[in-house]
Design a protein around this motif. Sequence first.
Motif, PDB file in Angstrom:
ATOM      1  N   ASP A 163       0.859  -1.075  -0.097  1.00 47.41           N
ATOM      2  CA  ASP A 163      -0.119   0.147  -0.034  1.00 47.41           C
ATOM      3  C   ASP A 163       0.982   1.228  -0.079  1.00 47.41           C
ATOM      4  OD1 ASP A 163      -2.775   0.991   0.432  1.00 47.41           O
ATOM      5  OD2 ASP A 163      -1.819   2.058   1.962  1.00 47.41           O
ATOM      6  N   CYS A 164       1.904   1.345   0.873  1.00 46.49           N
ATOM      7  CA  CYS A 164       2.801   2.482   0.854  1.00 46.49           C
ATOM      8  C   CYS A 164       3.561   2.692  -0.518  1.00 46.49           C
ATOM      9  CB  CYS A 164       4.084   2.094   2.003  1.00 46.49           C
ATOM     10  SG  CYS A 164       3.354   2.529   3.508  1.00 46.49           S
ATOM     11  N   GLY A 165       3.900   1.549  -1.000  1.00 47.20           N
ATOM     12  CA  GLY A 165       4.413   1.805  -2.546  1.00 47.20           C
ATOM     13  C   GLY A 165       3.556   2.312  -3.446  1.00 47.20           C
ATOM     14  N   TYR A 166       2.000   1.910  -3.378  1.00 46.80           N
ATOM     15  CA  TYR A 166       1.191   2.344  -4.237  1.00 46.80           C
ATOM     16  C   TYR A 166       1.078   3.808  -3.998  1.00 46.80           C
ATOM     17  CZ  TYR A 166      -3.169   3.933  -6.119  1.00 46.80           C
ATOM     18  OH  TYR A 166      -4.182   4.797  -6.903  1.00 46.80           O
ATOM     19  N   VAL A 167       0.843   4.330  -2.879  1.00 50.41           N
ATOM     20  CA  VAL A 167       0.721   5.732  -2.592  1.00 50.41           C
ATOM     21  C   VAL A 167       1.696   6.713  -2.630  1.00 50.41           C
ATOM     22  CG1 VAL A 167       0.139   7.163  -0.364  1.00 50.41           C
ATOM     23  CG2 VAL A 167      -1.015   5.210  -0.517  1.00 50.41           C
ATOM     24  N   MET A 199      -0.553   4.550 -10.474  1.00 44.85           N
ATOM     25  CA  MET A 199      -2.107   4.563 -10.784  1.00 44.85           C
ATOM     26  C   MET A 199      -2.429   4.078 -12.030  1.00 44.85           C
ATOM     27  SD  MET A 199      -2.559   8.341  -9.161  1.00 44.85           S
ATOM     28  CE  MET A 199      -4.549   8.023  -8.850  1.00 44.85           C
ATOM     29  N   PRO A 200      -3.597   3.911 -12.328  1.00 46.37           N
ATOM     30  CA  PRO A 200      -4.176   3.360 -13.752  1.00 46.37           C
ATOM     31  C   PRO A 200      -3.680   4.298 -14.904  1.00 46.37           C
ATOM     32  CG  PRO A 200      -6.044   3.300 -12.124  1.00 46.37           C
ATOM     33  CD  PRO A 200      -4.727   4.059 -11.486  1.00 46.37           C
ATOM     34  N   PHE A 239       0.840  -3.165  -9.182  1.00 46.85           N
ATOM     35  CA  PHE A 239      -0.383  -2.211  -8.644  1.00 46.85           C
ATOM     36  C   PHE A 239      -1.551  -2.492  -9.341  1.00 46.85           C
ATOM     37  CE2 PHE A 239       3.610  -0.093  -7.343  1.00 46.85           C
ATOM     38  CZ  PHE A 239       3.590  -0.160  -6.096  1.00 46.85           C
ATOM     39  N   VAL A 240      -1.761  -3.511 -10.298  1.00 44.40           N
ATOM     40  CA  VAL A 240      -2.940  -3.635 -11.030  1.00 44.40           C
ATOM     41  C   VAL A 240      -4.031  -3.579 -10.321  1.00 44.40           C
ATOM     42  CG1 VAL A 240      -4.034  -5.146 -12.777  1.00 44.40           C
ATOM     43  CG2 VAL A 240      -1.724  -4.579 -12.976  1.00 44.40           C
ATOM     44  N   PRO A 241      -4.166  -4.382  -9.094  1.00 46.68           N
ATOM     45  CA  PRO A 241      -5.530  -4.849  -8.349  1.00 46.68           C
ATOM     46  C   PRO A 241      -6.125  -3.204  -7.778  1.00 46.68           C
ATOM     47  CG  PRO A 241      -4.133  -6.282  -7.643  1.00 46.68           C
ATOM     48  CD  PRO A 241      -3.300  -5.386  -8.405  1.00 46.68           C
ATOM     49  N   TYR A 242      -5.211  -2.365  -7.712  1.00 42.95           N
ATOM     50  CA  TYR A 242      -5.676  -0.886  -7.273  1.00 42.95           C
ATOM     51  C   TYR A 242      -6.654  -0.182  -8.352  1.00 42.95           C
ATOM     52  CZ  TYR A 242      -3.071  -0.700  -2.897  1.00 42.95           C
ATOM     53  OH  TYR A 242      -2.565  -0.832  -1.825  1.00 42.95           O
ATOM     54  N   GLU A 243      -6.496  -0.734  -9.482  1.00 43.25           N
ATOM     55  CA  GLU A 243      -7.234  -0.189 -10.853  1.00 43.25           C
ATOM     56  C   GLU A 243      -8.884  -0.135 -10.281  1.00 43.25           C
ATOM     57  OE1 GLU A 243      -7.983  -0.387 -15.385  1.00 43.25           O
ATOM     58  OE2 GLU A 243      -6.309  -1.452 -14.539  1.00 43.25           O
ATOM     59  N   LEU A 244      -9.241  -1.426  -9.500  1.00 39.69           N
ATOM     60  CA  LEU A 244     -10.726  -1.546  -8.930  1.00 39.69           C
ATOM     61  C   LEU A 244     -10.758  -0.707  -7.969  1.00 39.69           C
ATOM     62  CD1 LEU A 244     -11.185  -5.327  -9.821  1.00 39.69           C
ATOM     63  CD2 LEU A 244     -11.831  -3.452 -11.009  1.00 39.69           C
ATOM     64  N   TYR A 245      -9.880  -0.819  -7.018  1.00 38.57           N
ATOM     65  CA  TYR A 245      -9.963  -0.058  -5.644  1.00 38.57           C
ATOM     66  C   TYR A 245     -10.118   1.429  -5.705  1.00 38.57           C
ATOM     67  CZ  TYR A 245      -9.650   0.678  -0.531  1.00 38.57           C
ATOM     68  OH  TYR A 245      -9.877   1.179   0.624  1.00 38.57           O
ATOM     69  N   VAL A 246      -9.296   2.106  -6.566  1.00 43.28           N
ATOM     70  CA  VAL A 246      -9.335   3.517  -6.511  1.00 43.28           C
ATOM     71  C   VAL A 246     -10.909   3.918  -7.170  1.00 43.28           C
ATOM     72  CG1 VAL A 246      -6.977   3.806  -6.910  1.00 43.28           C
ATOM     73  CG2 VAL A 246      -8.688   3.528  -9.123  1.00 43.28           C
ATOM     74  N   GLU A 247     -11.465   3.039  -7.777  1.00 44.99           N
ATOM     75  CA  GLU A 247     -12.905   3.551  -7.923  1.00 44.99           C
ATOM     76  C   GLU A 247     -13.927   3.283  -7.097  1.00 44.99           C
ATOM     77  OE1 GLU A 247     -14.058   4.314 -11.105  1.00 44.99           O
ATOM     78  OE2 GLU A 247     -11.776   4.576 -11.845  1.00 44.99           O
ATOM     79  N   MET A 248     -13.486   2.442  -6.015  1.00 45.02           N
ATOM     80  CA  MET A 248     -14.196   2.604  -4.714  1.00 45.02           C
ATOM     81  C   MET A 248     -14.033   3.457  -3.712  1.00 45.02           C
ATOM     82  SD  MET A 248     -15.096  -0.879  -2.394  1.00 45.02           S
ATOM     83  CE  MET A 248     -13.381  -1.166  -1.968  1.00 45.02           C
ATOM     84  N   ASP A 249     -12.776   3.877  -3.642  1.00 48.46           N
ATOM     85  CA  ASP A 249     -12.190   4.707  -2.656  1.00 48.46           C
ATOM     86  C   ASP A 249     -11.609   5.964  -3.269  1.00 48.46           C
ATOM     87  OD1 ASP A 249     -11.292   6.071  -0.424  1.00 48.46           O
ATOM     88  OD2 ASP A 249     -10.567   4.498   0.514  1.00 48.46           O
ATOM     89  N   TYR A 283      -7.876   7.136  -2.809  1.00 50.22           N
ATOM     90  CA  TYR A 283      -6.594   6.607  -3.535  1.00 50.22           C
ATOM     91  C   TYR A 283      -6.738   6.626  -5.285  1.00 50.22           C
ATOM     92  CZ  TYR A 283      -5.081   3.530   0.499  1.00 50.22           C
ATOM     93  OH  TYR A 283      -4.524   3.249   1.702  1.00 50.22           O
ATOM     94  N   GLY A 284      -7.467   7.605  -5.331  1.00 46.39           N
ATOM     95  CA  GLY A 284      -7.770   7.703  -6.864  1.00 46.39           C
ATOM     96  C   GLY A 284      -7.102   9.083  -7.262  1.00 46.39           C
ATOM     97  N   TRP A 285      -7.531   9.287  -8.554  1.00 49.63           N
ATOM     98  CA  TRP A 285      -7.278  10.594  -9.318  1.00 49.63           C
ATOM     99  C   TRP A 285      -7.834  11.790  -8.665  1.00 49.63           C
ATOM    100  CZ3 TRP A 285      -3.193  10.808 -12.234  1.00 49.63           C
ATOM    101  CH2 TRP A 285      -2.743   9.950 -12.947  1.00 49.63           C
TER     102      TRP A 285
END
Length: 241
Positions: free
Chosen positions: A60-64, A71-72, A81-91, A94-96
């Motif tokens: 998580d720290c690496g992504y942030v 990011m996508p 970090f591909v799994p974050y592509e779904l999570y950033v749409e939910m939260d 973590y997104g744009w």
Amino acid sequence: MVSTRGHPKAFPEPDLTPSKSSSPSKSSTPSRARKGKWAHAPPTLAIVWLLVSLPLVAWDCGYVLLRPHSMPGGKLQWPLFVPYELYVEMDYVYGWKAYNERNGFTSAQGFLNIIESLMYVYYLYLVFTHGRKATVRRGAKATTGGFLAQRYVDGKTGALATLLVFTAAVMTLSKTILYWANEYFSGFSNIGHNPPQLILLWVVLNGAWLVLPAYITYFTGEEILQGLAGGTAGSDEAKSE
């Protein structure tokens, strides 16, 4: 056998019977010795949680901290970090949305995650390199169990280990509460767009960082109180003798 509760009673008490040639005195019968030896004995659940959560937090720290490259569409997104592509749409934290608004909360909590993780790693180092396995008796045989057998750390090292994990767990718990409170007081601006089932998923995914750190905080806080109470009791008894 070392217990996870009542550590002052977890170790054999020394034989303080005075010899025939000497009479009992304050120096020969210390109150601390009569009460046994304090030690930190982390529950297996806490050790398992740290071994599982630390790699996830590092991810998580690496992504942030690597945003926007993680990011996508970023050059570092695939494959880690591909799994974050779904999570950033939910939260959206973590997104744009948060990134474009220069919302510093995401990176700030990621930075604190590094500090907490370093404390946890040093704690595990102390437990596994300086700790001793508790002896468990099964029938006529005594065994110390396997890799995750309950361990105990005493002395100054045990005190340092307890203080480290207590402090880190309080940091994790308070930061997670702040994360949730930020959503509540902002009118759920980052997760309110989700259907109820995804909000429930968000609660489940993030709830573990409330429940387990709260458990560790309670457990180690109780140990610290036991140690302080034991030292106070010893001082009071010494004064009364």
